[in-house]
Design a protein around this motif. Structure first.
Motif, PDB file in Angstrom:
ATOM      1  N   ALA A   1     -10.105   1.697  -8.306  1.00  0.00           N
ATOM      2  CA  ALA A   1      -9.277   1.668  -7.103  1.00  0.00           C
ATOM      3  C   ALA A   1      -9.240   3.062  -6.481  1.00  0.00           C
ATOM      4  O   ALA A   1      -9.071   4.053  -7.178  1.00  0.00           O
TER       5      ALA A   1
ATOM      6  N   TYR B   1      -4.066   5.339   0.265  1.00  0.00           N
ATOM      7  CA  TYR B   1      -2.659   4.969   0.159  1.00  0.00           C
ATOM      8  C   TYR B   1      -1.791   6.229   0.117  1.00  0.00           C
ATOM      9  O   TYR B   1      -0.714   6.287   0.690  1.00  0.00           O
ATOM     10  N   ARG B   2      -2.289   7.238  -0.591  1.00  0.00           N
ATOM     11  CA  ARG B   2      -1.565   8.501  -0.658  1.00  0.00           C
ATOM     12  C   ARG B   2      -1.482   9.118   0.744  1.00  0.00           C
ATOM     13  O   ARG B   2      -0.440   9.605   1.171  1.00  0.00           O
TER      14      ARG B   2
ATOM     15  N   TYR C   1      -6.965  -9.456 -16.282  1.00  0.00           N
ATOM     16  CA  TYR C   1      -5.723  -8.919 -16.828  1.00  0.00           C
ATOM     17  C   TYR C   1      -4.592  -9.940 -16.707  1.00  0.00           C
ATOM     18  O   TYR C   1      -3.820 -10.153 -17.635  1.00  0.00           O
TER      19      TYR C   1
ATOM     20  N   GLU D   1     -15.405 -10.476  -2.265  1.00  0.00           N
ATOM     21  CA  GLU D   1     -15.418  -9.029  -2.081  1.00  0.00           C
ATOM     22  C   GLU D   1     -16.442  -8.356  -2.987  1.00  0.00           C
ATOM     23  O   GLU D   1     -16.205  -7.276  -3.518  1.00  0.00           O
TER      24      GLU D   1
ATOM     25  N   LYS E   1      -6.662 -13.922   0.571  1.00  0.00           N
ATOM     26  CA  LYS E   1      -8.061 -14.202   0.924  1.00  0.00           C
ATOM     27  C   LYS E   1      -8.503 -15.553   0.365  1.00  0.00           C
ATOM     28  O   LYS E   1      -9.198 -16.320   1.036  1.00  0.00           O
TER      29      LYS E   1
ATOM     30  N   GLY F   1      -5.618 -10.559  -2.705  1.00  0.00           N
ATOM     31  CA  GLY F   1      -6.698 -11.435  -3.172  1.00  0.00           C
ATOM     32  C   GLY F   1      -6.343 -12.902  -3.011  1.00  0.00           C
ATOM     33  O   GLY F   1      -7.164 -13.724  -2.583  1.00  0.00           O
TER      34      GLY F   1
ATOM     35  N   GLU G   1      -5.757  -2.914 -22.072  1.00  0.00           N
ATOM     36  CA  GLU G   1      -5.797  -1.512 -21.655  1.00  0.00           C
ATOM     37  C   GLU G   1      -7.073  -1.197 -20.894  1.00  0.00           C
ATOM     38  O   GLU G   1      -7.061  -0.469 -19.899  1.00  0.00           O
TER      39      GLU G   1
ATOM     40  N   LEU H   1      -7.170   5.460  -4.606  1.00  0.00           N
ATOM     41  CA  LEU H   1      -5.773   5.633  -4.205  1.00  0.00           C
ATOM     42  C   LEU H   1      -5.592   6.572  -3.013  1.00  0.00           C
ATOM     43  O   LEU H   1      -4.530   6.601  -2.398  1.00  0.00           O
TER      44      LEU H   1
ATOM     45  N   GLU I   1       0.841  -1.200   0.000  1.00  0.00           N
ATOM     46  CA  GLU I   1       0.000   0.000   0.000  1.00  0.00           C
ATOM     47  C   GLU I   1       0.875   1.250   0.000  1.00  0.00           C
ATOM     48  O   GLU I   1       0.572   2.240  -0.661  1.00  0.00           O
TER      49      GLU I   1
ATOM     50  N   TYR J   1      -1.609   7.533   3.506  1.00  0.00           N
ATOM     51  CA  TYR J   1      -0.708   6.702   4.315  1.00  0.00           C
ATOM     52  C   TYR J   1       0.743   7.140   4.075  1.00  0.00           C
ATOM     53  O   TYR J   1       1.526   7.320   5.021  1.00  0.00           O
TER      54      TYR J   1
ATOM     55  N   VAL K   1      -1.200   1.574 -12.005  1.00  0.00           N
ATOM     56  CA  VAL K   1      -2.113   0.430 -12.086  1.00  0.00           C
ATOM     57  C   VAL K   1      -1.348  -0.880 -11.882  1.00  0.00           C
ATOM     58  O   VAL K   1      -1.859  -1.821 -11.262  1.00  0.00           O
TER      59      VAL K   1
ATOM     60  N   ALA L   1       1.825   7.427  -6.059  1.00  0.00           N
ATOM     61  CA  ALA L   1       0.733   8.365  -6.347  1.00  0.00           C
ATOM     62  C   ALA L   1       1.100   9.769  -5.868  1.00  0.00           C
ATOM     63  O   ALA L   1       0.844  10.765  -6.547  1.00  0.00           O
ATOM     64  N   LEU L   2       1.707   9.829  -4.701  1.00  0.00           N
ATOM     65  CA  LEU L   2       2.083  11.117  -4.129  1.00  0.00           C
ATOM     66  C   LEU L   2       3.163  11.809  -4.970  1.00  0.00           C
ATOM     67  O   LEU L   2       3.057  12.999  -5.303  1.00  0.00           O
TER      68      LEU L   2
ATOM     69  N   VAL M   1     -12.013  -4.617  -8.758  1.00  0.00           N
ATOM     70  CA  VAL M   1     -10.556  -4.693  -8.868  1.00  0.00           C
ATOM     71  C   VAL M   1     -10.096  -6.141  -9.001  1.00  0.00           C
ATOM     72  O   VAL M   1      -9.280  -6.472  -9.860  1.00  0.00           O
ATOM     73  N   TYR M   2     -10.643  -7.035  -8.191  1.00  0.00           N
ATOM     74  CA  TYR M   2     -10.219  -8.439  -8.283  1.00  0.00           C
ATOM     75  C   TYR M   2     -10.603  -9.065  -9.623  1.00  0.00           C
ATOM     76  O   TYR M   2      -9.831  -9.816 -10.213  1.00  0.00           O
TER      77      TYR M   2
ATOM     78  N   GLY N   1       1.036   4.288  -2.522  1.00  0.00           N
ATOM     79  CA  GLY N   1       0.847   5.649  -2.028  1.00  0.00           C
ATOM     80  C   GLY N   1       2.004   6.570  -2.380  1.00  0.00           C
ATOM     81  O   GLY N   1       1.803   7.724  -2.778  1.00  0.00           O
TER      82      GLY N   1
ATOM     83  N   ALA O   1     -11.691 -14.382  -4.896  1.00  0.00           N
ATOM     84  CA  ALA O   1     -11.615 -13.149  -4.117  1.00  0.00           C
ATOM     85  C   ALA O   1     -12.626 -12.123  -4.630  1.00  0.00           C
ATOM     86  O   ALA O   1     -13.212 -11.367  -3.850  1.00  0.00           O
TER      87      ALA O   1
ATOM     88  N   ILE P   1      -9.448  -0.748 -13.514  1.00  0.00           N
ATOM     89  CA  ILE P   1      -8.852  -0.856 -12.181  1.00  0.00           C
ATOM     90  C   ILE P   1      -8.486   0.524 -11.651  1.00  0.00           C
ATOM     91  O   ILE P   1      -8.764   0.859 -10.502  1.00  0.00           O
ATOM     92  N   LEU P   2      -7.898   1.346 -12.506  1.00  0.00           N
ATOM     93  CA  LEU P   2      -7.470   2.665 -12.051  1.00  0.00           C
ATOM     94  C   LEU P   2      -8.672   3.538 -11.683  1.00  0.00           C
ATOM     95  O   LEU P   2      -8.618   4.309 -10.724  1.00  0.00           O
TER      96      LEU P   2
ATOM     97  N   LYS Q   1      -6.937  -2.315 -17.372  1.00  0.00           N
ATOM     98  CA  LYS Q   1      -6.107  -1.435 -16.558  1.00  0.00           C
ATOM     99  C   LYS Q   1      -6.851  -0.140 -16.223  1.00  0.00           C
ATOM    100  O   LYS Q   1      -6.831   0.323 -15.077  1.00  0.00           O
ATOM    101  N   LEU Q   2      -7.516   0.414 -17.208  1.00  0.00           N
ATOM    102  CA  LEU Q   2      -8.271   1.644 -16.955  1.00  0.00           C
ATOM    103  C   LEU Q   2      -9.364   1.411 -15.915  1.00  0.00           C
ATOM    104  O   LEU Q   2      -9.582   2.238 -15.035  1.00  0.00           O
TER     105      LEU Q   2
END
Lengths: 478, 478, 478, 478
Positions: free
Chosen positions: B460, B465-466, B365, B345, A340, A337, B450, B462, A300, B468, A326, A307-308, B358-359, A304, B341, B456-457, B453-454
């Motif tokens: 998700a 996490y940022r 992917y 979830e 889990k 995952g 692609e 973020l 994580e 954190y 990504v 991203a930051l 996401v899973y 982070g 998963a 997920i982005l 990936k898009l």
């Protein structure tokens, strides 16, 4: 439940620790190792924190007492999911550095319970001892370390063939009051911060390796035990330059057993070479599940930081940066995952839910195999200043700070100081002594990449797939 | 529940299909397309098979009737786990080629239920139509296809900016009795084998794309619909040379809507451009979950073929072969584990369990990104004979068979014929028209790499996490 | 120099070829195999073409005659660079399918020259025969095939331990007029189109494998030789649907030696087991250099198809598409660059320039290890229509062509027909029987991935690097 | 030629350097930075060493004088091959840390020669100044640094759009005696150890960025220049624990230009924005060639450490270890081979041989993209002791040394001390501050991974490949 203070008090018991050439008199106040003692105490602080108490504590169905949740024996997949959440949450609070003074010890006790139960009557005596030991640790809220990896000498030789007979810990004498053990373990994590230490065999043994098939528990201050603590990975520096490594700590030791007496009630295996491999493997399955549970906060943080830094550098919209983000998210979530899934697909053994072997190992392997690559993605987004920026002394020097203020800022989303702090975090986690330590940990802790592959191949049953191929090819079964 | 015979009978309804330059009069008896009709009928055969009935059928909590389990609306994560098992099991029985005449249609109906419900009162009328349509399909045990991907023309232009206004299916007229639609969809799978066809938008739309925001259901024999069926991927050859491609089939069509009238009760969206993207995305989430559920039997077969050829070639103990086997197993189990998963979830939306985005996308992917590499591993173990061995005619020719018998055998674990059959299976699955078809499918079906990936982005979050990272760097939040 | 017509005439010599269950009477006019004869004749057409003559022909320094450049013995790195260019240019003209009727044969002769020379006086007799054979082939402008790979049986057993004693070609009798050989070779390329066939051992031999240490030359119509030709990879279809596979051809055979008499003057090794491995290896070094030289046009085509489809689909500016293009270019140029480095770093052996082993194998490995991944990139850019588009019959049917015209067009940079032709090319090269054939070829022709790794490890001298590490670590040398 | 002593003497010129909060009075005697001065002086030591003199020195064809070979203008591919060998050899002698006080400066001068020549008469004045500057540096045997990378501020904005106008170095005033420049450069390597510093633009400029299109040379002690030196990567520790980082050094600075006057005869570009990009790119092409030339000793060391640790751990015969070794060798040789290909395929511009762009960038990208992965391979073979072993103080403490002696030994091929030294080397190079520094350097020095990809895409001419695809697809050219 014990308090943080009681826990720390317990560590002042005369245990023999050497660090950078000197004997450590008190591990809780030592300038470097003391950081780790304060760090591992987080388990006790969080158990006392209303925000975390429900997760940290649990009602024990056996005793109807409130216990530290680490000690809760997993009996359903939900228990394993909760244990995963416990370990992830504590590690996240611990700035990505797992305290590991209750996780690993309970892993070992669960494995001992399963393996001694599966031995049937032959294991009854051992089972009884394990149960008693477990009950005491649980009820007294003790911390535990595990020493498993032997020093191994020449890795191409079996234990009994080693030029140095002590390359694997062994029983040198059986006495009325217990066994005498000799040898040493490496990579023992945080034993210097634990109330008890469980010792397990590191591999399968043959009949000639009988003396090496030994498992037991000892107190770290037992006569004959010496810890040589490794100084790597964590710096004392300051919180500006090294925000994580200056405030957290994990310590590995070379743990020497210089003819240590272990009383019989603490001996859990003594010569049963047939079971050594199974015990080693079962422990590892619990422990790799612990491992993939505690890795996610670090991942994580990788997400982070990337991203930051993308924001601070003004490159968050670049296609290649988005692609890296990504990739990092998928990395994190693939590990989480599969963990889990490992809980969901647990196997019941002796009434205990053992995490699914293939999923656990697939998660661990995936984590380990891609860690360096993901570090690269973070470093790529962060930029070269991670290693070329001046540091705190220059920031505090009025002759140089104006230049830094003026020239080391990024986008409008951060002040220069914030950008420098973020850069320092990236360096501390990925490009420093700690960064190197984490890379090694990724591929060696809880078994190497090869080991995880072997475990999967041993555990996966290929026969149904082979039969499926035969069926579709028109080849008779069998 | 309908029988296989009833199902096939229903396909003889005058639908307009062209194949390799000719109009197909009866899709169930056509020499090439008929293979597919028999193949998709497996859903009805298995529902009738005591060994599979419990999985194929379910008790509908709404009507208390026994229904095909495909139609069971998922309301818990267990439902999704069971749906995964259903799709995996049927596809395994179908020699790795998913029948896809109930899976995808129910994916679309679940998505329509969720999205029309989330529209609130504005969606009430549509919701009612969706429910009615669903109830009829479920009760009459119908098969359904979905046409989603528009032909798109120049992909750098939005729908309303295309030189060809029909590059995305659109409403050309709204009438009292319904809408008139024009355009075409590509990659429509198995519509020629379905009782109904649901049409969905393929992407988010802007206000100027209003006419393209359209969703509805039609019968395949509706006036104005033409199917141009692609001949790729499946050969008629024989079961010795092409054990899979000669006996299974999936058919994609260019599906033309030549001013087709769709009555209002079959219209589920007509101009609500704000919702087009959400509908497209929600369908895709259900459908990617279906996708990762039906991929695993093919991956099991990859594992099986590699294991079988390793035996037959006498190389099962080579370290590099073992390594390839474990890579294949991890590939399979990573896809399967992440799918589980995704079920675990799930997100509850309008009372329906939607697989975790996401899973699901990480699983898809991962599958897609590594498929070619895993094909390589199988081909590597199998050896060059996969493409250099003589074929069935030579095996049956008495002038050449003795040479083949004598020189094309491998280890003692198989006869020459068995080895040749295994080799032929590897070629059929990995190095033939079918092999190429499967490679394309891996990376394009259910959205490109692609797109995953898009997704997920987008999905998700973020921010935590940022934050954190900020916290650990000593940067104030916000 | 011979003409194309003379070359084809020479192939009508009664050689025994079976194809799809039938004896082939004339390989040059056979509906399927005849395509290959016309294809391999390109060597003679280009030699006659003013645009290519300078490259195809060379002045022989030994005889001062103009010869086919293939026969020019490489004596400097410039010779190897020119040979690389020759092979690349001819293969490019041959639509990426190397003719391989002069390349491989000269590889074998150069290897025989080197190895027999290094044998010293022991090899004098053999060397003389090789020289005579070479001079005749060169002067008569002959074509040559090479049969090396034995059928091998159980690959875990050595030649002399095989249950089938003929699993490796062997000498069954030595007579005054020559040797009698028995056994079979697999994967023999284009022997059916060659004037001569050189037979080489496939691996190192031990003393007990003496009978298998055999090398010689035979004419393909020699009594006792039978070719079973594989039908894979090339379709007869039509130039619209299969632009490459319908007009080019390469043929592998199971080549049976049914007690064939080889006169002594054609025998180049007969029992010298100590040299078998060196001969096999030296040939392979020349031949892998040939291989990496002829791969580049295929890789150029991968680049070209991706670039073309990016334009036609209107996605040429998408970041991920640009990324795929650059990956493809780097792939191509890494293979080509390492091949040039292999020429530059050649080793002189017996006066002949042998391509650098490590660079040749690194180039070959890199090509092979990444081929599937690069195919994926092309398929990704090209889109799903590669396998879901209708084909030529539909394009020519007036009932369906208007729909295809209207709906299968892309960006303004191409007509629908051009886009379909480009799509068909992508399918033909990457997602068809030919596509599968090329994938297998990539990883098995000229030795497997493992073999290349082993070769590098054997050839690379690690000692200096180990010593360097010691020096920097402060460890005494030795 | 100057001596080491003369060189060091020249650095004591009052230049303004700050290091960890303090002004450095003498860079040659400073406890930390002095290590670097001694290190960079290796160029002078080797030029004086009979074993290396022939490589280090060259006869200048223009002056018929013996010069440092770095200054030899490359006019043939052989010159580039020799320059590669020079840089590799010196860096190998310098324990893998390139001195970089002559390499980069000559790269810049060659680029300036090419670009000013290509400007024709417009560049005549600049060309003259470049030539004079070059001649002086060559004849006086000077050392040179290059400052190119601007601090850039918000990377999403062009130079003239930056909130901080000095985010890119710029001309703030043109005067009769020269220009006044303001701004700062980051990542300037070893300018504190150089006699001269060349400043170049970092990117292409537009008309509004005119003031930022500036190139010139200055002496490091020029009034207004301040260096803030980064302390990362190299530790002072001791040669046992840190065998490389304690004895070598490279220093990056934030280099501040606080209204520095540059006399006209030292100005090489002042406002010619159209040429800024070309100059930046041409410099980079020379410099990336330098980069891939100096990387190989580090890669040799990775190979060597892995091979050594494999021996010392007793695992040299394990298949996975052999596989890692061969991957490492291929990595090394792919970088080296592509560098040689870049020399071979140089382009002549203004009579100077410029390394081939695609090969240079492919080599650089390959190096950078796989560095972390290769570090992982070395760490994997070396084992966890790399971060868990006690260090020098414990080794020297009689209370702990016997435990270390007894328990930290490996196979019979090394003493415990030797194994510890080898382990320490692995840590120093891969898992320490230096290790992190090297990882960042790998992906950011000489341009990021993205930059190399962009360069390749700009330079590679895809048209012939696209036309080839068209030709094979039957599409008319054009």
């Amino acid at each position: 439940m014990r308090t943080e203070q009681q826990y720390l008090e317990g560590l002042r018991d005369g245990r023999v620790i050497f660090y950078r050439g000197e004997r450590v008199s008190d591990v809780t106040t030592h300038p470097s190792l003391g950081v780790g003692a304060a760090h591992t105490a987080i388990d006790f602080r969080l158990a006392d924190d209303p925000a975390h108490r429900d997760l940290l504590l649990a009602l024990d169905p056996d005793t109807q007492q409130t216990i530290s949740r680490y000690f809760l024996i997993p009996r359903t997949f939900e228990h394993l999911l909760k244990r995963r959440e416990l370990i992830e949450t504590v590690t996240r609070a611990a700035k990505t550095t797992v305290p590991l003074v209750k996780e690993i010890g309970t892993d070992a006790m669960f494995a001992l319970m399963v393996v001694t139960a599966e031995l049937g009557t032959a294991g009854e005596q051992y089972r009884e001892r394990v149960r008693n030991f477990y009950a005491r640790c649980r009820d007294e809220d003790l911390t535990l370390a595990v020493a498993q990896t032997d020093v191994k000498g020449d890795r191409s030789l079996r234990p009994s063939k080693q030029p140095n007979p002590d390359a694997y810990v062994r029983i040198v004498e059986e006495r009325a009051d217990g066994i005498i053990v000799r040898g040493a373990k490496v990579h023992t994590t945080n034993a210097v911060y634990a109330d008890e230490m469980i010792v397990l065999p590191t591999r399968a043994m043959g009949p000639e390796d009988k003396a090496h098939a030994v498992a037991f528990a000892v107190k770290p201050n037992t006569r004959g035990i010496r810890f040589l603590a490794a100084p790597r990975g964590f710096g004392m520096s300051n919180a500006f330059d090294n925000p994580v490594s200056s405030t957290t700590r994990m310590v590995e030791t070379l743990t020497v057993f210089d003819d240590v007496l272990v009383p019989w009630e603490r001996v859990f295996m003594a010569g049963e070479w047939q079971t050594a491999g199974e015990l080693a493997k079962t422990f590892v399955e619990f422990h790799r599940f612990t491992a993939v549970s505690y890795k996610t906060p670090l991942l994580e943080l990788l997400v982070g930081m990337a991203a930051l830094m993308a924001d601070y550098n003004g490159i968050a919209k670049a296609a290649h940066v988005r692609d890296k983000l990504v990739q990092l998210v998928m990395y994190l979530e693939t590990v989480r995952g599969l963990t889990k899934a490992a809980a969901l697909e647990c196997q019941m053994r002796a009434g205990i839910a053992v995490p699914g072997v293939v999923y656990t190992n697939a998660a661990k392997y995936y984590f380990a195999a891609h860690y360096h690559e993901m570090v690269k993605q973070v470093q790529d987004v962060a930029g070269g200043l991670v290693v070329t920026a001046p540091m705190r002394e220059d920031w505090e020097n009025p002759d140089t700070r104006p230049d830094m203020e003026r020239y080391l800022g990024g986008s409008a989303s951060a002040t220069t100081e914030q950008r420098l702090r973020a850069i320092n975090l990236v360096r501390d986690i990925t490009a420093s002594d700690l960064g190197g330590y984490l890379e090694l940990l990724a591929i060696h802790a809880e078994g190497s990449l090869e080991t995880q592959k072997l475990t999967i191949l041993m555990d996966a049953d290929l026969a149904p797939y082979r039969d499926y191929a035969k069926r579709l090819a028109g080849i008779p079964a069998g």
